[in-house]
Design a protein around this motif. Sequence first.
Motif, PDB file in Angstrom:
ATOM      1  N   GLY A 423       0.845  -1.180   0.000  1.00 49.71           N
ATOM      2  CA  GLY A 423       0.000   0.000   0.000  1.00 49.71           C
ATOM      3  C   GLY A 423       0.885   1.236   0.000  1.00 49.71           C
ATOM      4  O   GLY A 423       1.951   1.241   0.622  1.00 49.71           O
ATOM      5  N   GLN A 425       0.873   5.766  -0.031  1.00 44.57           N
ATOM      6  CA  GLN A 425       0.084   6.972   0.200  1.00 44.57           C
ATOM      7  C   GLN A 425       1.052   8.144   0.215  1.00 44.57           C
ATOM      8  O   GLN A 425       2.110   8.061   0.853  1.00 44.57           O
ATOM      9  CB  GLN A 425      -0.667   6.833   1.536  1.00 44.57           C
ATOM     10  CG  GLN A 425      -1.988   7.597   1.608  1.00 44.57           C
ATOM     11  CD  GLN A 425      -1.770   9.059   1.987  1.00 44.57           C
ATOM     12  OE1 GLN A 425      -0.702   9.451   2.428  1.00 44.57           O
ATOM     13  NE2 GLN A 425      -2.792   9.871   1.801  1.00 44.57           N
TER      14      GLN A 425
ATOM     15  N   CYS B  44      -2.267   9.201  -6.565  1.00 41.19           N
ATOM     16  CA  CYS B  44      -2.711   9.408  -5.184  1.00 41.19           C
ATOM     17  C   CYS B  44      -2.198  10.728  -4.620  1.00 41.19           C
ATOM     18  O   CYS B  44      -2.608  11.158  -3.546  1.00 41.19           O
ATOM     19  CB  CYS B  44      -2.307   8.235  -4.293  1.00 41.19           C
ATOM     20  SG  CYS B  44      -0.873   7.339  -4.887  1.00 41.19           S
ATOM     21  N   PHE B 153     -11.682   7.982  -0.030  1.00 39.98           N
ATOM     22  CA  PHE B 153     -10.357   8.547   0.221  1.00 39.98           C
ATOM     23  C   PHE B 153     -10.146   9.879  -0.497  1.00 39.98           C
ATOM     24  O   PHE B 153      -9.646  10.832   0.083  1.00 39.98           O
ATOM     25  CB  PHE B 153      -9.259   7.561  -0.183  1.00 39.98           C
ATOM     26  CG  PHE B 153      -9.092   6.478   0.820  1.00 39.98           C
ATOM     27  CD1 PHE B 153      -8.287   6.667   1.922  1.00 39.98           C
ATOM     28  CD2 PHE B 153      -9.779   5.281   0.685  1.00 39.98           C
ATOM     29  CE1 PHE B 153      -8.149   5.684   2.880  1.00 39.98           C
ATOM     30  CE2 PHE B 153      -9.649   4.288   1.640  1.00 39.98           C
ATOM     31  CZ  PHE B 153      -8.833   4.488   2.733  1.00 39.98           C
ATOM     32  N   THR B 182     -14.606   1.354   3.645  1.00 41.96           N
ATOM     33  CA  THR B 182     -13.264   0.787   3.775  1.00 41.96           C
ATOM     34  C   THR B 182     -12.902   0.399   5.203  1.00 41.96           C
ATOM     35  O   THR B 182     -12.212  -0.577   5.435  1.00 41.96           O
ATOM     36  CB  THR B 182     -12.205   1.808   3.278  1.00 41.96           C
ATOM     37  OG1 THR B 182     -12.655   2.360   2.052  1.00 41.96           O
ATOM     38  CG2 THR B 182     -10.867   1.147   3.074  1.00 41.96           C
ATOM     39  N   LEU B 295      -6.405   1.111  -6.835  1.00 36.08           N
ATOM     40  CA  LEU B 295      -5.322   1.709  -6.054  1.00 36.08           C
ATOM     41  C   LEU B 295      -4.080   1.717  -6.931  1.00 36.08           C
ATOM     42  O   LEU B 295      -3.815   0.747  -7.652  1.00 36.08           O
ATOM     43  CB  LEU B 295      -5.026   0.852  -4.814  1.00 36.08           C
ATOM     44  CG  LEU B 295      -5.984   0.937  -3.640  1.00 36.08           C
ATOM     45  CD1 LEU B 295      -5.690  -0.178  -2.643  1.00 36.08           C
ATOM     46  CD2 LEU B 295      -5.860   2.285  -2.952  1.00 36.08           C
ATOM     47  N   GLY B 324      -6.659  -5.386  -0.731  1.00 39.29           N
ATOM     48  CA  GLY B 324      -6.657  -3.935  -0.683  1.00 39.29           C
ATOM     49  C   GLY B 324      -5.820  -3.483   0.499  1.00 39.29           C
ATOM     50  O   GLY B 324      -6.032  -3.941   1.620  1.00 39.29           O
ATOM     51  N   TYR B 326      -4.990   0.115   2.056  1.00 35.62           N
ATOM     52  CA  TYR B 326      -5.302   1.533   1.962  1.00 35.62           C
ATOM     53  C   TYR B 326      -4.680   2.264   3.133  1.00 35.62           C
ATOM     54  O   TYR B 326      -4.715   1.763   4.255  1.00 35.62           O
ATOM     55  CB  TYR B 326      -6.811   1.771   2.101  1.00 35.62           C
ATOM     56  CG  TYR B 326      -7.680   1.114   1.087  1.00 35.62           C
ATOM     57  CD1 TYR B 326      -8.072   1.798  -0.058  1.00 35.62           C
ATOM     58  CD2 TYR B 326      -8.161  -0.170   1.291  1.00 35.62           C
ATOM     59  CE1 TYR B 326      -8.910   1.211  -0.977  1.00 35.62           C
ATOM     60  CE2 TYR B 326      -9.007  -0.771   0.369  1.00 35.62           C
ATOM     61  CZ  TYR B 326      -9.378  -0.076  -0.765  1.00 35.62           C
ATOM     62  OH  TYR B 326     -10.213  -0.661  -1.674  1.00 35.62           O
ATOM     63  N   SER B 327      -4.198   3.476   2.876  1.00 28.88           N
ATOM     64  CA  SER B 327      -3.864   4.321   4.009  1.00 28.88           C
ATOM     65  C   SER B 327      -4.138   5.774   3.666  1.00 28.88           C
ATOM     66  O   SER B 327      -4.164   6.153   2.496  1.00 28.88           O
ATOM     67  CB  SER B 327      -2.399   4.125   4.426  1.00 28.88           C
ATOM     68  OG  SER B 327      -1.535   4.264   3.336  1.00 28.88           O
ATOM     69  N   THR B 328      -4.365   6.563   4.680  1.00 36.07           N
ATOM     70  CA  THR B 328      -4.536   7.993   4.474  1.00 36.07           C
ATOM     71  C   THR B 328      -4.086   8.717   5.732  1.00 36.07           C
ATOM     72  O   THR B 328      -3.796   8.092   6.748  1.00 36.07           O
ATOM     73  CB  THR B 328      -5.981   8.364   4.097  1.00 36.07           C
ATOM     74  OG1 THR B 328      -6.007   9.729   3.672  1.00 36.07           O
ATOM     75  CG2 THR B 328      -6.936   8.194   5.273  1.00 36.07           C
TER      76      THR B 328
END
Lengths: 450, 450
Positions: A423, A425, B44, B153, B182, B295, B324, B326-328
């Motif tokens: 992943g 970001q 992203c 996101f 998510t 992604l 998946g 995911y990061s934010t």
Amino acid sequence: MKKTDIIVIGGSAAGIVAALTAKSTNPSKDVTLIRKEEIVMIPCGIPYVFGTTGSTSKNAIPDKGLLGLGVNIVIDEVTVVNKEDKIVSTASGEKYKYDKLVFATGSNPALPMWLKGRDLENVFTVPKNKLYLDSFQSKLKEFKKMVVIGAGFIGVEMSDELNKSGLEISLVEKLPHVLGATFDEEVVLEVEDQLTERGIKLFTGLGVAEILGENGVVNGVLLDNGEKLEADAVIVSMGYRPNAKLAEETGLRINQMGFIETDQYRRTSDPSIFAAGDCSEKRDFITGKLSGIMLASTASAEGRIAGINLYNLAVLKSFAGTIGIYSTALGDNAFAVAGITESLAKMEGIDYIAGSFTGMDRHPGNISDAHKQMVKLVVSRESGIILGGAISGGKSTGELINAIGFVIQNKMTVIDLLTSQIGTQPVLTASPVAYPLIKAAEVCLKKLRK
Amino acid sequence: MKKTDIIVIGGSAAGIVAALTAKSTNPSKDVTLIRKEEIVMIPCGIPYVFGTTGSTSKNAIPDKGLLGLGVNIVIDEVTVVNKEDKIVSTASGEKYKYDKLVFATGSNPALPMWLKGRDLENVFTVPKNKLYLDSFQSKLKEFKKMVVIGAGFIGVEMSDELNKSGLEISLVEKLPHVLGATFDEEVVLEVEDQLTERGIKLFTGLGVAEILGENGVVNGVLLDNGEKLEADAVIVSMGYRPNAKLAEETGLRINQMGFIETDQYRRTSDPSIFAAGDCSEKRDFITGKLSGIMLASTASAEGRIAGINLYNLAVLKSFAGTIGIYSTALGDNAFAVAGITESLAKMEGIDYIAGSFTGMDRHPGNISDAHKQMVKLVVSRESGIILGGAISGGKSTGELINAIGFVIQNKMTVIDLLTSQIGTQPVLTASPVAYPLIKAAEVCLKKLRK
């Protein structure tokens, strides 16, 4: 005589985790942890007491985890273990009958007999002992110049923290490079640049002939090239020795490196006695050889294995061997290694290839806290299995090396890694098209194909 | 007519990695990447253009990687693919004969037909198109109040960046929570707290009835509860649709979700044509079902698989399915998820248990940049295999979720994890005795035993 089901001797990482795991695995058992220290230090946090955190009281492991789970804590020193009758005696004269016993007696700083001047005043080591550290720290303001002997992790971190606190630090290392026993050359050169830039004087490839003093007080260090370094105080950080004395007196088998012999379930030569942490035997995950690794994280993993397996061996998995995962930081620059380095692969005669990639740990790289990130992988040429990894990067290095740790421990190949998902970001990681771990694997694949 | 061995259509993550991998796997082949955009955006990174980085030119993927490896870059639009004769035609009138073709045509923002007011001036989407984004950004100073429709996101990150830049933001989401598709509830509640604290107004559990306007210019949004939000501009961030139009016209099979059908080697229904990235079919690593995940990191992994397998299927591993990751981040607070959430496990009828632990990401926790760290694991009750993980923490979250990604992709069980080594360091990670990932595994083990 008191009666308890499980006794853990030692209150640091291995002891705490062994006691917690023993109790949560066997809630009906009475678990007692016996330790000498009133207050337990976070072991790897100790160098930071001398700069970042500023006091040992800010570096304590709280007891609430143990107490909350119902583990008894006894502050006392175990003096004798009678393994035939399963009785532990302590310095205060108490006796405890046990069913299962865990040695988590840790390690002590090495202070070699041959080191002349070792007994002079203001020669310090770095033990995991709050009282000692407090007394050391209280004397700091008397010192201006210090020499640190030994540039392993503790030596490097102590030097950096004391330098931050305003002392003039000379760091002496017998190997050609600081951290040279742990990292390959490209990483240690960076570490050395950082240390020098931060104002620390490095003396590498130089042994210590003698610690010098006058009237019983240290005043310098004589290097084996004849050079003399002035010093008000000296720190000897030449590694740690397993504290296996009580185990030896108990009649447990001790291995040739001085560690308590243990199998993969952490059982010692006595079926009711386990050992975990710095005092206990380790084998390298990759070479299978005896290993001298001492890390709080390894100790915790071993404590967990011991705690899980005390009563119920068959059900649960044992320990696959120790993979060293090390990380450290100098300011915003972090350095880490997992598994085997290129130098070690060479030394062990492993047919390997190595590849590395340098990118940025944010994307785009102009994000304000972006940091250069270099990832290096060491791969078995025959199987393509990843044996080791190293990172030089920003603060996310500490968790990225754990990701690499899982790669190694799962015996993933370069192709496995290249077909894995990661992943990414912008403000947290490198770019998906230039993620250094994956790009390093690509470099390795290309070399494997040749 | 020009001749080239391998054509990649599309210049974003999947296309770049496919072209790079194709070329490095087959150095003697001629590889041509055809893309519409003069300058390619880091996908992203786009939300960050509106605050952190400040301009699209600081968010460009450089061409030097491709050019350095000898990949030809053509700025043009592919209009027709004749798969029988293996010829690609472009808008500029050029024709290219190919041997292998990779579709990496990406995705476009969804702007549903039913959304009344979608054509009003100052209604924007967030495409991966520099010219569009530049024109959008150049109008920003005219706006004071914006409504963002859709809190995935992109919606959340756009809201936060525009809010940072001084705009008044209302964020509307039809699901009960932001990022609710998510993350599990405990994480999204934290995200919502953060957003609110930072000054963003949230309208969750509310659909949009209509985008309102006057004289063809947007002036508000009508929610389906009758509430009216004023706005000088509206961003529609309601997800993305695979750009499979050209593939469909080419006669490739398209799946029921609108993605180009591909097998685990990324082959389409035509044996010489591969597809990777947002336009191409994905299957969930755990459920095996069709997945709509888009992604850049997943796209990169798929591009790599396509590039590796173009000529030489049997030798190399295929793709195990998409997990998946995911990061934010909102300021210093980061949120991440890998694999299956608890909500999804419930929905899929998986017999699972979940456990979490909250600690600090430094040790001791009083180190100045320490951040709370919560790790949650979702585990199959029958096998003990870890199916998913989520984190709420500081900036190391981005790499820690990748560590969890490797745990999931290697089908590690809770016991495997508990007997694994991790590395810890005071200023980089949580404590060895309270490392939240390991502690969460302990919580899970306890539940598994019941």
